[in-house]
Motif scaffolding. Structure first.
Motif, short mmCIF file in Angstrom:
data_model
loop_
_atom_site.label_atom_id
_atom_site.label_comp_id
_atom_site.label_asym_id
_atom_site.label_seq_id
_atom_site.Cartn_x
_atom_site.Cartn_y
_atom_site.Cartn_z
N GLU A 1 -0.34 1.20 14.24
CA GLU A 1 0.65 2.00 13.50
C GLU A 1 1.99 1.28 13.35
OE1 GLU A 1 -2.29 4.73 15.46
OE2 GLU A 1 -1.09 3.04 16.16
N VAL A 2 2.18 0.18 14.06
CA VAL A 2 3.45 -0.56 13.99
C VAL A 2 3.43 -1.46 12.76
CG1 VAL A 2 4.82 -2.37 15.11
CG2 VAL A 2 3.93 -0.45 16.45
N GLN A 3 4.44 -1.29 11.91
CA GLN A 3 4.55 -2.08 10.68
C GLN A 3 5.39 -3.33 10.88
OE1 GLN A 3 3.05 -0.84 7.46
NE2 GLN A 3 1.97 -0.16 9.29
N THR A 4 6.51 -3.21 11.60
CA THR A 4 7.37 -4.36 11.86
C THR A 4 7.92 -4.29 13.28
OG1 THR A 4 9.34 -3.24 11.01
CG2 THR A 4 8.13 -4.60 9.44
N ASP B 1 1.37 12.38 10.83
CA ASP B 1 2.30 13.50 10.88
C ASP B 1 3.06 13.39 12.21
OD1 ASP B 1 0.41 14.34 12.81
OD2 ASP B 1 -0.58 15.67 11.37
N LEU B 2 3.94 14.36 12.49
CA LEU B 2 4.74 14.28 13.72
C LEU B 2 3.89 14.35 15.00
CD1 LEU B 2 8.01 16.16 12.76
CD2 LEU B 2 7.68 13.71 13.16
N PRO B 3 2.86 15.21 15.08
CA PRO B 3 2.01 15.18 16.28
C PRO B 3 1.32 13.81 16.47
CG PRO B 3 1.70 17.26 15.14
CD PRO B 3 2.54 16.38 14.24
N ASP B 4 0.91 13.20 15.37
CA ASP B 4 0.30 11.88 15.46
C ASP B 4 1.34 10.86 15.95
OD1 ASP B 4 -1.78 9.93 15.13
OD2 ASP B 4 -0.88 9.33 13.22
N LEU C 1 0.83 -1.20 0.00
CA LEU C 1 0.00 0.00 0.00
C LEU C 1 0.87 1.25 0.00
CD1 LEU C 1 -2.59 -1.10 2.72
CD2 LEU C 1 -2.80 -1.28 0.23
N ASP C 2 0.40 2.29 -0.64
CA ASP C 2 1.09 3.57 -0.65
C ASP C 2 0.70 4.31 0.62
OD1 ASP C 2 1.78 6.31 -0.98
OD2 ASP C 2 1.76 6.05 -3.16
N ARG C 3 1.62 4.36 1.59
CA ARG C 3 1.33 4.97 2.89
C ARG C 3 0.92 6.43 2.74
NH1 ARG C 3 5.89 1.90 3.50
NH2 ARG C 3 7.20 3.72 3.23
N GLU C 4 1.62 7.19 1.91
CA GLU C 4 1.30 8.61 1.75
C GLU C 4 -0.08 8.82 1.16
OE1 GLU C 4 4.23 11.27 0.23
OE2 GLU C 4 5.86 10.14 1.16
N ALA C 5 -0.44 8.00 0.18
CA ALA C 5 -1.77 8.12 -0.42
C ALA C 5 -2.87 7.83 0.59
CB ALA C 5 -1.90 7.18 -1.62
N LEU C 6 -2.55 7.04 1.60
CA LEU C 6 -3.52 6.72 2.66
C LEU C 6 -3.46 7.70 3.82
CD1 LEU C 6 -3.07 2.85 2.65
CD2 LEU C 6 -5.07 4.14 1.86
N GLY C 7 -2.59 8.72 3.70
CA GLY C 7 -2.53 9.75 4.73
C GLY C 7 -1.49 9.53 5.80
N PHE C 8 -0.59 8.57 5.61
CA PHE C 8 0.48 8.32 6.58
C PHE C 8 1.78 8.88 6.02
CE2 PHE C 8 -2.74 5.19 7.52
CZ PHE C 8 -2.85 5.31 8.90
N GLY C 9 2.06 10.14 6.34
CA GLY C 9 3.20 10.84 5.76
C GLY C 9 4.50 10.70 6.51
N VAL C 10 4.48 10.06 7.69
CA VAL C 10 5.69 9.96 8.50
C VAL C 10 5.97 8.48 8.82
CG1 VAL C 10 6.71 10.52 10.75
CG2 VAL C 10 5.35 12.22 9.55
#
Length: 151
Positions: free
Chosen positions: A94-97, A115-118, A57-66
């Protein structure tokens, strides 16, 4: 260990790039019949060389920019089992590995956030409360130049 010839390696490289390729398409690319190619893929699967297919999945396209890589050193080895830490860390969405490693840290964890606050929220409320979590070092990914390829 399975003995691989050059055609097997070509099939693995092609499937690494696009796991949805059919045996017929692979056969056309590498000069094999569909049944011959299917038998090769089946042999690689049965030998454990191919263990599944996954969707990237494209993380950025899904709104996960960091993306952040965490090094985690356990504070209470012996009082908390590694399995307990791993289960708890793996349960965080949010943990991928979660990788158990040797070196300065006991674990390397890949986390995605909007984002960084998230990310700060995930770190404070989820990562730092993991059973046995001690020192944590964060490295924010700036760019990803190369995706891992076949061995």
């Amino acid at each position: 260990m399975i003995d691989l010839d050059e055609t097997d390696r070509q099939i693995l490289r092609a499937l690494r790039q696009d796991a949805s390729l059919s045996a017929g398409e692979l056969g056309r690319r590498f000069g094999l019949s569909q049944p011959a190619c299917w038998r090769r893929v089946k042999r690689l699967t049965e030998a454990g060389v191919l263990t599944g297919r996954r969707l990237v999945l494209d993380r950025e396209a899904l709104g996960f920019g960091v993306t952040v890589f965490l090094g985690v050193k356990l504070a209470t080895k012996g009082r908390v089992s590694l399995d307990e830490f791993e289960r708890a860390a793996s349960a965080i969405p949010e943990v991928q590995t979660v990788e158990h490693v040797l070196g300065l840290f006991d674990y390397r964890i890949r986390v995605v956030a909007r984002d960084l606050p998230d990310f700060e929220r995930v770190l404070r409320r989820r990562i730092m409360t993991l059973p046995g979590a001690g020192n944590v070092e964060a490295n924010v990914m700036l760019s990803e130049e190369r995706l891992p390829g076949p061995l």
